[in-house]
Write an enzyme that holds these catalytic residues in place. Structure first.
Site, PDB file in Angstrom:
ATOM      1  N   GLU A  33      31.107  48.694  50.435  1.00  0.00           N
ATOM      2  CA  GLU A  33      31.445  48.047  49.172  1.00  0.00           C
ATOM      3  C   GLU A  33      32.702  47.186  49.299  1.00  0.00           C
ATOM      4  O   GLU A  33      32.773  46.090  48.744  1.00  0.00           O
ATOM      5  CB  GLU A  33      31.634  49.099  48.070  1.00  0.00           C
ATOM      6  N   TYR A 114      34.162  48.404  39.546  1.00  0.00           N
ATOM      7  CA  TYR A 114      32.879  48.214  40.224  1.00  0.00           C
ATOM      8  C   TYR A 114      32.745  49.119  41.450  1.00  0.00           C
ATOM      9  O   TYR A 114      31.753  49.827  41.616  1.00  0.00           O
ATOM     10  CB  TYR A 114      32.697  46.746  40.641  1.00  0.00           C
ATOM     11  N   ASP A 132      28.830  43.858  38.598  1.00  0.00           N
ATOM     12  CA  ASP A 132      29.375  42.848  39.508  1.00  0.00           C
ATOM     13  C   ASP A 132      28.765  41.506  39.140  1.00  0.00           C
ATOM     14  O   ASP A 132      28.114  41.372  38.102  1.00  0.00           O
ATOM     15  CB  ASP A 132      29.110  43.226  40.967  1.00  0.00           C
ATOM     16  N   CYS A 202      12.419  37.611  29.186  1.00  0.00           N
ATOM     17  CA  CYS A 202      13.749  37.072  29.510  1.00  0.00           C
ATOM     18  C   CYS A 202      14.101  35.944  28.543  1.00  0.00           C
ATOM     19  O   CYS A 202      13.391  34.940  28.459  1.00  0.00           O
ATOM     20  CB  CYS A 202      13.770  36.567  30.948  1.00  0.00           C
TER      21      CYS A 202
END
Length: 334
Positions: A33, A114, A132, A202
């Site tokens: 990460e 995050y 993120d 969407c």
């Protein structure tokens, strides 16, 4: 099928196979990460593998020197990540192991919301949602959210929404799914809407606003900065200098800059040095660097300030260098 279930099904069919996903080792996950915060997977994977080979455990990373860690990090940029990584490793060792909660992980150096959410959910199964760039993009497009993602209100809105969508029984898979979906399917430019399992519901796709979302309110201001470097070669030695705190590239090594040298040296190099490159452009997040690069091979070894060192030029590869210096080195005649 709802939003989360659709993403999880998509992930089963399309998720990326990555080595840190084959383990629940907090160290391996944390390392991935941190490396991937500002780095594409294609580049970051080799760095992750190198770190895991050189320092297989957090204890071994903590025992390394900062110079060793910076050298291993060379080429990734944003070197504060490497320094924070090293400090956090030492914190983990002092604690006797990784904190196993989001709150505990956030106490580690360089670990923000995050990264803490990713480690907590993937390594320890805590139901906390990651947010993120990929998550901002997917959620803003799917729900048609126009709140700027870089605003305080926007960050709160997206974090609340992300948390509400998280299936508490599958936090790791869901977090990895939405990140992969943003990286592979709902990409920043030219997203693959024609094959998207969410396109029918969407908002951005329905209203033809895919390219308008997400919205940012602030633009990064870049200032132009001119640098001059001297590659001072005396015999088989060259001079280098370690950058201090308070500026870019803290802890990395570079060649002398004329303004740091005595005025008497300035009179010499200006008449003796050979210009190798003029105005080499190197772009950082907040700065555009323009570097002039000179080769100076003085007949008398110059007296440099005490914070400069002379090294065998063959040993330069042992020192962590900024990417700009690596590029300039290619201009040295062979």
């Amino acid at each position: 099928m709802n939003f989360a279930a659709t993403l999880l099904q998509w992930f089963k069919n399309n998720g990326r196979s990555l080595p840190w996903r084959d383990t629940n080792d907090a160290y391996a996950i944390w390392l991935s990460e941190v490396i991937l915060q500002q780095t594409r997977i294609a580049q970051g994977l080799s760095y992750w593998q190198h770190f895991m080979e050189q320092w297989p455990t957090v204890n071994e990373l903590a025992a390394a020197t900062e110079d060793e860690v910076l050298k291993a990090w060379q080429g990734l940029g944003y070197y504060s990540r490497a320094r924070n990584l090293h400090t956090a490793a030492q914190q983990v060792v002092e604690l006797g192991g990784f904190p196993q909660t989001f709150k505990g992980l956030k106490a580690l150096k360089g670990v923000g919301d995050y990264t803490a959410a990713a480690i907590a959910s993937i390594a320890f199964g805590e139901p906390v949602a990651v947010v993120d760039g990929n998550v901002y993009r997917v959620l803003s497009r799917y729900y048609g959210i126009e709140t700027p993602i870089d605003s305080t209100d926007g960050k709160k809105e997206f974090q609340t929404l992300a948390q509400s969508l998280l299936p508490t029984g599958e936090p790791a898979d869901y977090n990895e799914a939405i990140m992969d979906f943003g990286a592979i399917q709902c990409t920043p430019s030219s997203p693959h809407c024609n094959t998207c399992p969410l396109c029918e519901t969407c908002v951005a796709f329905r209203e033809q606003r895919v390219n308008e979302l997400p919205i940012k309110s602030k633009k990064v201001k870049q200032r132009e900065r001119h640098l001059t470097y001297l590659y001072i070669e005396y015999g088989d030695e060259i001079a280098i200098h370690q950058r201090g705190a308070g500026d870019i590239w803290q802890g990395l090594w570079e060649f002398p800059q004329p303004e740091l040298l005595a005025p008497s040296i300035g009179d010499r190099w200006e008449t003796e040095a050979q210009l190798l490159r003029k105005g080499m452009k190197h772009v950082l997040t907040h700065q555009i660097l323009l570097a002039d690069f000179y080769l100076w091979q003085p007949k008398v070894r110059p007296q440099l300030p005490s914070d400069f060192i002379w090294i065998d030029k063959q040993d330069l590869e042992k020192y962590a260098l900024p990417r700009l210096i690596e590029i300039l080195l290619k201009e040295i005649p062979t």
